[in-house]
Write a protein that holds these residues in place. Sequence first.
Motif, short mmCIF file in Angstrom:
data_model
loop_
_atom_site.label_atom_id
_atom_site.label_comp_id
_atom_site.label_asym_id
_atom_site.label_seq_id
_atom_site.Cartn_x
_atom_site.Cartn_y
_atom_site.Cartn_z
N ARG A 115 0.83 -1.21 0.00
CA ARG A 115 0.00 0.00 0.00
C ARG A 115 0.87 1.26 0.00
NH1 ARG A 115 -3.02 -1.39 4.00
NH2 ARG A 115 -2.17 -0.06 5.65
N ARG A 116 1.91 1.25 0.80
CA ARG A 116 2.79 2.43 0.83
C ARG A 116 3.60 2.57 -0.44
NH1 ARG A 116 5.02 2.61 7.16
NH2 ARG A 116 2.99 3.17 8.08
N GLY A 117 3.96 1.45 -1.05
CA GLY A 117 4.67 1.51 -2.32
C GLY A 117 3.83 2.16 -3.40
N GLU A 118 2.54 1.80 -3.44
CA GLU A 118 1.63 2.40 -4.43
C GLU A 118 1.44 3.89 -4.15
OE1 GLU A 118 -1.72 -0.23 -6.16
OE2 GLU A 118 -1.58 -0.80 -4.03
N PHE A 119 1.24 4.24 -2.87
CA PHE A 119 1.00 5.65 -2.53
C PHE A 119 2.24 6.50 -2.78
CE2 PHE A 119 0.43 9.21 0.49
CZ PHE A 119 -0.82 9.65 0.07
N ASN A 120 3.41 5.93 -2.59
CA ASN A 120 4.65 6.67 -2.79
C ASN A 120 4.96 6.89 -4.26
OD1 ASN A 120 7.29 7.67 -1.50
ND2 ASN A 120 8.05 6.23 -3.03
N PHE A 126 4.60 5.32 -12.11
CA PHE A 126 3.35 4.64 -12.47
C PHE A 126 3.33 4.30 -13.96
CE2 PHE A 126 -0.88 4.96 -14.32
CZ PHE A 126 -1.58 4.01 -13.58
N LEU A 127 3.67 5.27 -14.80
CA LEU A 127 3.64 5.04 -16.25
C LEU A 127 4.65 4.00 -16.67
CD1 LEU A 127 3.19 8.73 -17.45
CD2 LEU A 127 1.47 6.92 -17.49
N THR A 132 5.15 -2.37 -18.08
CA THR A 132 5.76 -3.69 -17.89
C THR A 132 4.68 -4.76 -17.79
OG1 THR A 132 5.75 -3.57 -15.46
CG2 THR A 132 7.63 -2.56 -16.62
N LYS A 133 5.11 -6.00 -17.81
CA LYS A 133 4.16 -7.12 -17.73
C LYS A 133 3.45 -7.15 -16.39
CE LYS A 133 6.50 -10.21 -21.00
NZ LYS A 133 7.15 -11.54 -21.17
N ARG A 134 4.17 -6.80 -15.32
CA ARG A 134 3.58 -6.88 -13.98
C ARG A 134 2.63 -5.73 -13.71
NH1 ARG A 134 7.10 -7.17 -9.26
NH2 ARG A 134 5.26 -8.14 -8.32
N GLY A 135 2.80 -4.63 -14.44
CA GLY A 135 1.91 -3.50 -14.26
C GLY A 135 2.01 -2.89 -12.87
N VAL A 136 0.85 -2.59 -12.29
CA VAL A 136 0.82 -1.90 -10.99
C VAL A 136 1.46 -2.73 -9.89
CG1 VAL A 136 -0.71 -0.85 -9.27
CG2 VAL A 136 -1.24 -0.63 -11.70
N ASP A 137 1.50 -4.07 -10.06
CA ASP A 137 2.15 -4.90 -9.05
C ASP A 137 3.61 -4.52 -8.86
OD1 ASP A 137 -0.12 -6.29 -8.49
OD2 ASP A 137 0.32 -7.96 -9.84
N GLU A 138 4.20 -3.93 -9.92
CA GLU A 138 5.59 -3.46 -9.83
C GLU A 138 5.71 -2.37 -8.77
OE1 GLU A 138 9.59 -3.72 -11.23
OE2 GLU A 138 7.86 -4.84 -11.98
N LEU A 139 4.67 -1.53 -8.68
CA LEU A 139 4.70 -0.44 -7.71
C LEU A 139 4.62 -0.96 -6.29
CD1 LEU A 139 2.25 2.08 -9.42
CD2 LEU A 139 4.74 2.04 -9.56
N ALA A 351 -1.06 7.38 -7.61
CA ALA A 351 -0.66 7.93 -8.89
C ALA A 351 -1.45 7.29 -10.03
CB ALA A 351 0.84 7.72 -9.11
N THR A 352 -1.85 8.12 -10.98
CA THR A 352 -2.59 7.65 -12.15
C THR A 352 -1.92 8.06 -13.45
OG1 THR A 352 -3.94 9.65 -12.22
CG2 THR A 352 -4.76 7.81 -10.88
N GLY A 353 -0.83 8.82 -13.34
CA GLY A 353 -0.20 9.36 -14.54
C GLY A 353 -0.72 10.74 -14.90
N LYS A 354 -1.74 11.19 -14.18
CA LYS A 354 -2.36 12.49 -14.50
C LYS A 354 -2.55 13.33 -13.25
CE LYS A 354 -4.93 10.58 -18.43
NZ LYS A 354 -6.27 10.38 -19.04
N SER A 355 -1.67 13.18 -12.30
CA SER A 355 -1.82 13.95 -11.05
C SER A 355 -1.53 15.42 -11.30
CB SER A 355 -0.86 13.40 -9.99
OG SER A 355 0.48 13.56 -10.39
N GLU A 356 -2.09 16.27 -10.41
CA GLU A 356 -1.90 17.70 -10.53
C GLU A 356 -0.48 18.10 -10.11
OE1 GLU A 356 -4.85 19.99 -8.57
OE2 GLU A 356 -6.51 18.73 -9.25
N ALA A 357 -0.06 19.26 -10.59
CA ALA A 357 1.26 19.79 -10.23
C ALA A 357 1.08 21.10 -9.47
CB ALA A 357 2.09 20.02 -11.48
#
Length: 568
Positions: A115-120, A126-127, A132-139, A351-357
């Motif tokens: 959970r912390r890996g994804e949030f970080n 994310f992109l 990759t083949k593993r996708g979000v599991d990589e995060l 992260a979704t690839g479209k977060s605000e700056a």
Amino acid sequence: MITLPVAMLLSTKVAAQAAAYDRPTVNFMLLTHGDAYDEPTSKALRQLPPEAKFYTNPLDVSVLHLPQAPRSSALPAAWQQVLTELTRQNVARKEVAAWYQRKPDGSMSMELIHRRGEFNATDETFLMANATKRGVDELKDLGRKLIPKTYVVALDYGDIGYSASAESDIHTWKATVRAMVFRLQFGSEAENSVYDIWPDEQDSPEVLAEKSRRFEQLPFALEFVQQASVNASASALITGKVSGKQSSGLQGLAALALGVKSKEALLNEMIGKGYSNILNELEKKVAAFKVQAGVWELNPIRAKIGKKEGLKTDQRYYVLEYEQNRKGEQKAVRKAVVRVAGGVADNRTLATGKSEASSFYQIAGRRVEKGMTLEQRNDAGIGLLAGGGTGMNGNSALALLRTEFLTNKLVNLGVWPGLYVYIEGTMEAASYTLTDKFLDSYGLTDNANSSYSFTRADFGLGRGIYFWRNFSLSPYVGLGWEVVSVKEMSFETIYYKAGANFTINIYYPLQLVGGVSGLAYGTPTLKDEKDDDDAAVTDAAMPGKYSDIFSGRSSGGVSGFVGVRINF
């Protein structure tokens, strides 16, 4: 799905951005000494909101009791003593157990780490992971690299003192706050030792008990990293008391601006200020506590960090570029200085690839380019200015000292970047001939041209407008008091002030400043030095404005100055 060529382009862009912020896990623990301040300091710290930029592990340890160590900055608890207590309470093992969500029966889980890996994760990671083949599991697995970024900060409030003034009705709490930082030692060997005894669903109770016993014997440890010390104080008017003597004039308004607080409320305020001050200092000294991000866009400067990283309006960042010296070593070179603009992005989501700056405004340096690194560099948001110039009289000269405080550093308003409050003191020396009206009013005959000193003090609000890199314009308005002695008498008057300063960076934080200001005076007041009472000049035979005292001095005018300012 993102194709491999696109992923390669993303990799190139990410590589150009030298750094990203990995959220550390930080647990703050209070040192207690067995005295009357243990409970109020502990209670006040528990009421503070958690820091947005840190993770915190759920531990059963929040205080470290050191009765043998005095609550004094002269004889502070040494970090070795603190480390001994941390070791005695098995804090390192408890940190590891918290990461793996270890339960009383010895079972463990990777859920928190994932959970912390994804949030970080940032948009870039994310992109890239999504390609990759593993996708979000990589995060999710990226959370493993966060475990070595686990810290314990021991806080010690020393030399706590209280004072109260019967004359001004102001009371004050103060303390010296010290922090000692420790990091969890958790490399690949320690990680593998956990996986070697990882409990499986098919384990029998005997095997599970054996693995649990072995976990309790693993040699996890903390290491000392850094320490810092700051002062903290809080002042206010005593509850239910506002002295009539202090309720008028500049001194009275300054006192009233402190507010009215009880002794207990003021102690809590001081403890909170001490926490903020020491955290600000630790963010300067501990590299893992500094937020870093790549410059994502220009005009305005933008980066994909925000509330998740604890960004605050007017927070200072350096823009760095990594250059190679003759020895082939990479060195970070400061290219610019920026501050966080208003409207910090709320990126407290996955992260979704479209977060605000978030946006930044430049206050010094050269041209900023995409891919440069923004690095958090805390400052006090204080500018100290000294200068000299000419006053309203053509033959007059003035000297001034001015201190400016960014309001968003004092109180996190989150709006109006560049807004500041100022306090200014000015001494103007001018030659005047006293008017016949003034001389006749007091039965005086000496009408020679003489030099007079006008002492001024004012405070107000202004805003820095940074329109191009190293240049800024700062309009302001203020309210002040002026005092002048004439023939063993003292006159004082209120005045309203408006002006603007123009700033050029010499080499930040040193700046060259020039400015103009206009004053509009009220009615002078005669101060009777015998009984120290103020008597307004209202009689028709008495002076009613400055021009009734000094020939050629109007009730207002324009002054100019040049000087230097250094920022802290």
